[in-house]
Design a protein around this motif. Structure first.
Motif, PDB file in Angstrom:
ATOM      1  N   TRP A   6      30.318  44.892  37.708  1.00  0.00           N
ATOM      2  CA  TRP A   6      28.902  44.875  37.844  1.00  0.00           C
ATOM      3  C   TRP A   6      28.751  46.261  38.254  1.00  0.00           C
ATOM      4  O   TRP A   6      28.790  46.442  38.951  1.00  0.00           O
ATOM      5  CB  TRP A   6      27.851  43.867  37.728  1.00  0.00           C
ATOM      6  CG  TRP A   6      28.094  42.750  37.412  1.00  0.00           C
ATOM      7  CD1 TRP A   6      27.114  42.615  36.336  1.00  0.00           C
ATOM      8  CD2 TRP A   6      28.802  41.063  37.656  1.00  0.00           C
ATOM      9  NE1 TRP A   6      27.311  40.795  36.347  1.00  0.00           N
ATOM     10  CE2 TRP A   6      28.572  40.257  37.163  1.00  0.00           C
ATOM     11  CE3 TRP A   6      30.161  41.479  38.880  1.00  0.00           C
ATOM     12  CZ2 TRP A   6      29.348  39.335  36.945  1.00  0.00           C
ATOM     13  CZ3 TRP A   6      30.591  39.642  38.878  1.00  0.00           C
ATOM     14  CH2 TRP A   6      30.153  39.263  37.845  1.00  0.00           C
TER      15      TRP A   6
ATOM     16  N   GLY B 288      20.915  41.803  39.905  1.00  0.00           N
ATOM     17  CA  GLY B 288      19.294  41.953  39.929  1.00  0.00           C
ATOM     18  C   GLY B 288      18.955  43.275  40.790  1.00  0.00           C
ATOM     19  O   GLY B 288      18.168  43.016  40.856  1.00  0.00           O
TER      20      GLY B 288
ATOM     21  N   ASP C 265      23.764  46.301  34.477  1.00  0.00           N
ATOM     22  CA  ASP C 265      23.306  45.465  33.502  1.00  0.00           C
ATOM     23  C   ASP C 265      23.558  44.502  33.924  1.00  0.00           C
ATOM     24  O   ASP C 265      24.747  43.780  34.532  1.00  0.00           O
ATOM     25  CB  ASP C 265      23.831  46.013  32.423  1.00  0.00           C
ATOM     26  CG  ASP C 265      22.747  46.833  32.612  1.00  0.00           C
ATOM     27  OD1 ASP C 265      21.955  47.763  33.217  1.00  0.00           O
ATOM     28  OD2 ASP C 265      23.185  48.358  31.440  1.00  0.00           O
ATOM     29  N   ASP C 266      23.007  43.345  33.555  1.00  0.00           N
ATOM     30  CA  ASP C 266      23.434  41.969  33.236  1.00  0.00           C
ATOM     31  C   ASP C 266      24.807  41.329  31.776  1.00  0.00           C
ATOM     32  O   ASP C 266      24.796  42.398  30.991  1.00  0.00           O
ATOM     33  CB  ASP C 266      22.336  40.658  32.536  1.00  0.00           C
ATOM     34  CG  ASP C 266      21.464  40.678  33.349  1.00  0.00           C
ATOM     35  OD1 ASP C 266      21.485  41.025  34.300  1.00  0.00           O
ATOM     36  OD2 ASP C 266      20.126  39.633  33.329  1.00  0.00           O
ATOM     37  N   ALA C 267      25.811  41.306  31.858  1.00  0.00           N
ATOM     38  CA  ALA C 267      26.985  40.505  30.924  1.00  0.00           C
ATOM     39  C   ALA C 267      27.082  42.065  30.407  1.00  0.00           C
ATOM     40  O   ALA C 267      27.430  42.145  29.470  1.00  0.00           O
ATOM     41  CB  ALA C 267      26.204  39.903  29.810  1.00  0.00           C
TER      42      ALA C 267
ATOM     43  N   ASP D  52      25.123  37.156  33.755  1.00  0.00           N
ATOM     44  CA  ASP D  52      24.833  37.527  34.843  1.00  0.00           C
ATOM     45  C   ASP D  52      24.503  38.810  35.278  1.00  0.00           C
ATOM     46  O   ASP D  52      25.628  39.830  34.523  1.00  0.00           O
ATOM     47  CB  ASP D  52      24.311  35.940  36.199  1.00  0.00           C
ATOM     48  CG  ASP D  52      23.212  36.628  36.684  1.00  0.00           C
ATOM     49  OD1 ASP D  52      21.698  36.885  36.018  1.00  0.00           O
ATOM     50  OD2 ASP D  52      23.605  36.323  37.758  1.00  0.00           O
ATOM     51  N   GLY D  53      23.865  39.398  35.976  1.00  0.00           N
ATOM     52  CA  GLY D  53      23.510  40.547  36.500  1.00  0.00           C
ATOM     53  C   GLY D  53      23.447  40.516  38.168  1.00  0.00           C
ATOM     54  O   GLY D  53      22.575  39.058  38.196  1.00  0.00           O
TER      55      GLY D  53
ATOM     56  N   SER E  23      21.974  35.701  41.989  1.00  0.00           N
ATOM     57  CA  SER E  23      21.251  35.862  42.896  1.00  0.00           C
ATOM     58  C   SER E  23      21.200  34.402  43.961  1.00  0.00           C
ATOM     59  O   SER E  23      20.929  33.679  45.031  1.00  0.00           O
ATOM     60  CB  SER E  23      19.947  35.686  42.372  1.00  0.00           C
ATOM     61  OG  SER E  23      19.494  33.970  40.991  1.00  0.00           O
TER      62      SER E  23
ATOM     63  N   SER F  11      24.381  31.055  39.176  1.00  0.00           N
ATOM     64  CA  SER F  11      23.633  32.946  39.113  1.00  0.00           C
ATOM     65  C   SER F  11      23.874  33.958  40.594  1.00  0.00           C
ATOM     66  O   SER F  11      24.254  33.204  41.375  1.00  0.00           O
ATOM     67  CB  SER F  11      22.054  33.004  39.220  1.00  0.00           C
ATOM     68  OG  SER F  11      21.358  32.646  40.287  1.00  0.00           O
TER      69      SER F  11
ATOM     70  N   ASP G 279      27.782  31.494  33.721  1.00  0.00           N
ATOM     71  CA  ASP G 279      26.713  31.999  33.894  1.00  0.00           C
ATOM     72  C   ASP G 279      26.639  33.402  34.414  1.00  0.00           C
ATOM     73  O   ASP G 279      26.034  33.287  34.287  1.00  0.00           O
ATOM     74  CB  ASP G 279      26.082  30.354  34.713  1.00  0.00           C
ATOM     75  CG  ASP G 279      26.047  29.776  33.861  1.00  0.00           C
ATOM     76  OD1 ASP G 279      25.657  29.642  32.510  1.00  0.00           O
ATOM     77  OD2 ASP G 279      25.379  28.309  35.042  1.00  0.00           O
TER      78      ASP G 279
ATOM     79  N   ARG H 224      23.879  43.310  46.174  1.00  0.00           N
ATOM     80  CA  ARG H 224      22.058  42.652  45.638  1.00  0.00           C
ATOM     81  C   ARG H 224      21.341  41.833  47.501  1.00  0.00           C
ATOM     82  O   ARG H 224      20.438  42.508  47.374  1.00  0.00           O
ATOM     83  CB  ARG H 224      22.737  41.049  45.062  1.00  0.00           C
ATOM     84  CG  ARG H 224      21.328  40.660  45.022  1.00  0.00           C
ATOM     85  CD  ARG H 224      21.110  39.272  44.421  1.00  0.00           C
ATOM     86  NE  ARG H 224      19.420  38.409  44.472  1.00  0.00           N
ATOM     87  CZ  ARG H 224      19.436  39.070  43.670  1.00  0.00           C
ATOM     88  NH1 ARG H 224      19.413  39.714  42.795  1.00  0.00           N
ATOM     89  NH2 ARG H 224      17.737  37.899  43.750  1.00  0.00           N
TER      90      ARG H 224
END
Length: 277
Positions: A123, A199, A126-128, A196-197, A72, A70, A192, A104
């Motif tokens: 990004w 966050g 948003d995720d994905a 993800d995003g 994160s 991820s 994966d 992040r």
């Protein structure tokens, strides 16, 4: 000459590249990239200390056994690398996935990130995001069929036909995923991370009070120019710079990219709080 160190995280041995002295910049590679990608993009002039962690499964770093991968996780690894390098405060930046990691870091560690340098972001919040679907498609093909058969299937796909017309540089990068010696295990990293995003939210971005440069270019379906403009608009006082598309002229692209980064960092190099004592 790079100073190479190893960062141990869980059961993963991660390589950290530390170049130069001066203004501290933690600058991360994109998905599937590594130190070589960063070295091509980042200026090598005096007065800069550039630290790059090769994320799990990238470059000389091991995958480890933790799953799922991820942004994160990768960002936490970067913080640990900054700690190991003795950096209390630094400019955070990166390319594509590296830009998401830097974003992040800025939102989750505002006491440590003094400036933000986002190159070709993929990004926003948003995720994905839809622009990463080609990477997810490649990952699924490799996981389902193995790299050789997956490559043949992808070569005849609608995605390949579209990117050949619209973003040939993206297409070349996607085919590179099939050709990696570790293509099969690395496909899980691709799957994966593409799902993800970072966050962080638009509200998080709106309270950032640091100098920010966002860089984008046209003819890039995975890193749309609109993403660069949207992120710059979301961060107070951020500047957005458009450079020449890599798909048209890679030499000009990297020359303009390094010039933009150099100008941005020189403008803030007089802030002694960014320079480690």
């Amino acid at each position: 000459m790079a100073r190479l160190t190893t960062l141990l995280r869980d059961d993963a041995a991660l390589q950290v590249c530390d170049h130069g002295d001066g203004l501290a910049v933690v600058f991360q590679h994109g998905l599937g990239g590594g130190e070589a990608q960063v070295a091509q993009a980042f200026p090598s002039g005096p007065g800069l200390r550039r630290i790059t962690l090769e994320c799990r499964g990238h470059g000389a770093s091991g995958l480890g056994s933790r799953r799922p991968f991820s942004l994160s996780m990768f960002a936490d690894d970067v913080v640990a690398a900054a700690d190991q390098a003795g950096l209390d405060r630094f400019v955070a930046g990166g390319i594509s996935m590296g830009a998401a990691i830097a974003m992040r870091l800025a939102c989750r560690h505002p006491d440590r990130v003094a400036g933000l340098l986002l190159v070709r972001p993929a990004w926003i919040f948003d995720d994905a995001p839809v622009n990463l679907r080609p990477i997810a498609e490649v990952a699924k093909l490799i996981l389902d069929h193995g790299p050789d058969k997956a490559r043949a299937i992808f070569a005849h796909s609608e995605t390949t036909a579209r990117l050949q017309r619209e973003a040939p540089d993206n297409l070349a990068s996607l085919f590179g995923y099939f050709d990696r010696p570790d293509a099969a295990p690395f496909a899980q990293v691709l799957a994966d991370i593409a799902a993800d995003g970072p966050g962080v939210s638009a509200r998080d971005a709106a309270v950032l009070g640091i100098a920010t440069l966002v860089i984008g270019n046209a003819m890039d379906a995975v890193h749309p120019l609109s993403a660069a403009h949207t992120l710059a608009a979301a961060i107070p006082g951020a500047t957005c710079a458009e450079i020449h598309p890599k798909a048209l002229d890679s030499v000009r692209h990297f020359a303009e990219l390094q010039a933009e980064i150099t100008t941005f960092l020189q403008a803030y190099s007089n802030f002694r709080s960014l320079v480690p004592s």
